[in-house]
Design an enzyme around this catalytic site. Sequence first.
Site, PDB file in Angstrom:
ATOM      1  CE  LYS A 173      -2.039   3.396   2.484  1.00 56.46           C
ATOM      2  NZ  LYS A 173      -1.718   4.268   1.395  1.00 56.46           N
ATOM      3  N   GLY A 226       6.805   5.678   8.015  1.00 54.35           N
ATOM      4  CA  GLY A 226       5.963   6.868   7.976  1.00 54.35           C
ATOM      5  C   GLY A 226       6.101   7.644   9.269  1.00 54.35           C
ATOM      6  CB  SER A 227       4.010  10.259  10.720  1.00 56.63           C
ATOM      7  OG  SER A 227       2.762   9.607  10.756  1.00 56.63           O
ATOM      8  N   GLY A 231       2.611   5.165  12.963  1.00 55.47           N
ATOM      9  CA  GLY A 231       3.387   3.959  13.257  1.00 55.47           C
ATOM     10  C   GLY A 231       3.046   3.373  14.615  1.00 55.47           C
ATOM     11  CD  GLU A 248      13.510   1.979  10.352  1.00 57.13           C
ATOM     12  OE1 GLU A 248      13.751   3.086  10.884  1.00 57.13           O
ATOM     13  OE2 GLU A 248      14.107   0.933  10.666  1.00 57.13           O
ATOM     14  CB  CYS A 282      13.246   9.660   7.760  1.00 52.62           C
ATOM     15  SG  CYS A 282      14.116   8.515   6.694  1.00 52.62           S
ATOM     16  CD  GLN A 329       5.787  18.287   5.006  1.00 51.99           C
ATOM     17  OE1 GLN A 329       5.200  17.262   5.316  1.00 51.99           O
ATOM     18  NE2 GLN A 329       6.536  18.973   5.871  1.00 51.99           N
ATOM     19  CD  GLU A 380      10.019  13.776  10.726  1.00 53.33           C
ATOM     20  OE1 GLU A 380       8.880  13.314  10.883  1.00 53.33           O
ATOM     21  OE2 GLU A 380      10.955  13.124  10.240  1.00 53.33           O
TER      22      GLU A 380
HETATM   23  P1  NAD Z   1       2.212   8.896   7.275  1.00 52.33           P
HETATM   24  O1  NAD Z   1       2.391   8.248   8.599  1.00 52.33           O
HETATM   25  O2  NAD Z   1       1.193   9.958   7.135  1.00 52.33           O
HETATM   26  O3  NAD Z   1       1.836   7.797   6.186  1.00 52.33           O
HETATM   27  C1  NAD Z   1       2.655   6.673   5.971  1.00 52.33           C
HETATM   28  C2  NAD Z   1       1.787   5.584   5.341  1.00 52.33           C
HETATM   29  O4  NAD Z   1       0.842   5.134   6.310  1.00 52.33           O
HETATM   30  C3  NAD Z   1       0.990   6.043   4.128  1.00 52.33           C
HETATM   31  O5  NAD Z   1       0.953   5.033   3.159  1.00 52.33           O
HETATM   32  C4  NAD Z   1      -0.385   6.275   4.731  1.00 52.33           C
HETATM   33  O6  NAD Z   1      -1.426   6.183   3.779  1.00 52.33           O
HETATM   34  C5  NAD Z   1      -0.450   5.140   5.735  1.00 52.33           C
HETATM   35  N1  NAD Z   1      -1.459   5.329   6.804  1.00 52.33           N
HETATM   36  C6  NAD Z   1      -1.963   6.493   7.268  1.00 52.33           C
HETATM   37  N2  NAD Z   1      -2.867   6.246   8.232  1.00 52.33           N
HETATM   38  C7  NAD Z   1      -2.927   4.902   8.398  1.00 52.33           C
HETATM   39  C8  NAD Z   1      -3.670   4.044   9.251  1.00 52.33           C
HETATM   40  N3  NAD Z   1      -4.526   4.514  10.143  1.00 52.33           N
HETATM   41  N4  NAD Z   1      -3.474   2.713   9.147  1.00 52.33           N
HETATM   42  C9  NAD Z   1      -2.579   2.212   8.261  1.00 52.33           C
HETATM   43  N5  NAD Z   1      -1.854   2.977   7.414  1.00 52.33           N
HETATM   44  C10 NAD Z   1      -2.017   4.315   7.482  1.00 52.33           C
HETATM   45  O7  NAD Z   1       3.653   9.413   6.821  1.00 52.33           O
HETATM   46  P2  NAD Z   1       4.023  10.254   5.493  1.00 52.33           P
HETATM   47  O8  NAD Z   1       3.545  11.655   5.686  1.00 52.33           O
HETATM   48  O9  NAD Z   1       3.622   9.527   4.255  1.00 52.33           O
HETATM   49  O10 NAD Z   1       5.622  10.226   5.538  1.00 52.33           O
HETATM   50  C11 NAD Z   1       6.385  11.139   6.240  1.00 52.33           C
HETATM   51  C12 NAD Z   1       6.926  10.508   7.502  1.00 52.33           C
HETATM   52  O11 NAD Z   1       7.653   9.331   7.175  1.00 52.33           O
HETATM   53  C13 NAD Z   1       7.920  11.389   8.241  1.00 52.33           C
HETATM   54  O12 NAD Z   1       7.650  11.350   9.618  1.00 52.33           O
HETATM   55  C14 NAD Z   1       9.261  10.726   7.955  1.00 52.33           C
HETATM   56  O13 NAD Z   1      10.243  10.964   8.932  1.00 52.33           O
HETATM   57  C15 NAD Z   1       8.874   9.307   7.888  1.00 52.33           C
HETATM   58  N6  NAD Z   1       9.884   8.516   7.167  1.00 52.33           N
HETATM   59  C16 NAD Z   1      10.689   7.684   7.885  1.00 52.33           C
HETATM   60  C17 NAD Z   1      11.672   6.947   7.243  1.00 52.33           C
HETATM   61  C18 NAD Z   1      12.553   6.010   8.012  1.00 52.33           C
HETATM   62  O14 NAD Z   1      13.085   5.091   7.424  1.00 52.33           O
HETATM   63  N7  NAD Z   1      12.725   6.204   9.307  1.00 52.33           N
HETATM   64  C19 NAD Z   1      11.819   7.043   5.859  1.00 52.33           C
HETATM   65  C20 NAD Z   1      10.992   7.916   5.166  1.00 52.33           C
HETATM   66  C21 NAD Z   1      10.012   8.636   5.830  1.00 52.33           C
END
Ligand code: NAD
Length: 478
Positions: A173, A226-227, A231, A248, A282, A329, A380
């Site tokens: 996804k 993701g965030s 997470g 992550e 990130c 953003q 962040e």
């Molecule tokens: P996000 O958490 O908004 O979304 C990440 C993913 O989760 C997306 O596919 C989103 O559709 C999905 N999602 C959202 N709500 C959900 C739910 N309730 N259940 C299941 N899935 C859901 O993050 P984003 O805005 O896409 O990405 C930015 C974030 O990602 C930043 O915090 C960044 O630091 C982090 N990031 C971390 C790394 C790492 O390896 N540590 C790498 C890249 C990005």
Amino acid sequence: MPQQFANFINGEWVESPEVSPNINPSNLDDVIGEFARADAEQTQRAIRAAADAFATWSLSTPQQRFDVLDRTGSALLERKEELGRLLAREEGKTVAEGIGEVGRAGQIFKFFAGEALRIGGEIVPSVRPGLTVEVTREPLGVIGLITPWNFPIAIPAWKIAPALAYGNCVVLKPADLVPASAWELVKIIAQAGAPHGVINLVMGRGTVVGEALVASPLVNAISFTGSVATGRAIAARCVASGKKVQLEMGGKNPMVVLDDADLDVAVEACINGAFFSTGQRCTASSRLIVTEGIHDRFVEAMKARMVTLKIGDALAAETHIGPVVDAKQLQQDEDYIRIAREEGGEVFGGERVPGASKGYFLAPALITGTNNAMRINREEVFGPVASVVKAKDYDEALALANDTEFGLSAGICTTSLRHATHFKRHVQAGMVMVNVATAGVDYHVPFGGRKGSSYGPREQGSYAREFYTIVKTAYVAS
Ligand code: NAD
């Protein structure tokens, strides 16, 4: 009429009742396509397809898996210019960065093709007579992969490649904002010979598709990037239902610059780490912790370098920094710049930049006169925004670097072997960089953080097998 892009379920392209437009952040009039937005029922179909395919894929030979992954890697490398442009068009990083990311995805598939051949086990003498113990690794089953928007092809690649190499089946996804790169990647994997159901693509909302993956009893593990907020919520639900989970998440990565640093090296590392890829990494260096003796020279040199950076259309050859990914953003970046100013920080840059087309162009911002308690240094931002914290000496700089709830990447610029060695050992981060930017990593070694940045086993390199396999211990009487 924009081109339509369907989900990929059980080897077929399946349309959804809803679609969402994928818009180029450099040019809001440019619609890359309309991408399917799956519902929960379609997600269930993809999960069932993956569960059915697992029966045979889990027993496929290492050669079969090598071939699929190797062909995928070759196709990505052959098409990296074209796919790199697509990536830059949908996410807003520059074409050079986009091509680099696709190349990295290709290398990741090549690496894990090799890993498929390297799955070994151990034979251990038993402590009891007449017995031998075998320790082997087996695939988990169906893996749900949930990815963010900032690395539209590399992050899906570094999750899909090990999942398939070790014999699992996948439902991917991708982030709603950037489905095109993931769509192309899945098509390539299918063309490379992945049997029906082994790789499925379900695009759409996190609250619909992501939720369905996390809730399904047929999904054995979730790998999420993701965030922090999303997470943590996912992890709690996975633990409650006994699913393996890997997260992550965010960072507030420090780059320490000591008095004895080579100023040019430090400025290049900080410009790259803080602002390239529009700061949307990130691993971005968002806290620059600078000791007193070099502070003023460093700040002046950073400002002088910042004004040479060209902000503009991600697809233009001369651009150094592309647009922010979307309006939300951009609003967040500007909010944090305002907050930092209200907290007493002095802001250099950070203004909107007019482009040749309508896009989310923001000049990088350097915020001086901050302290580590300010929100700008604790939360962040995820944009081209970095703050400077002045430190008395190395010890205080290290303490400031560790004074954060995150722990993904940390860097130091110094010519002192003693300080570099001490920092590598004592900084609380999963990755440490000496005289090089906090962002930018190799594809064949572990990636991940500590504290609030990560949870579960590391990704990438041979360490990825910890997450994507389960250990079996067999006792054999002779
Ligand atoms: P996000 O958490 O908004 O979304 C990440 C993913 O989760 C997306 O596919 C989103 O559709 C999905 N999602 C959202 N709500 C959900 C739910 N309730 N259940 C299941 N899935 C859901 O993050 P984003 O805005 O896409 O990405 C930015 C974030 O990602 C930043 O915090 C960044 O630091 C982090 N990031 C971390 C790394 C790492 O390896 N540590 C790498 C890249 C990005």
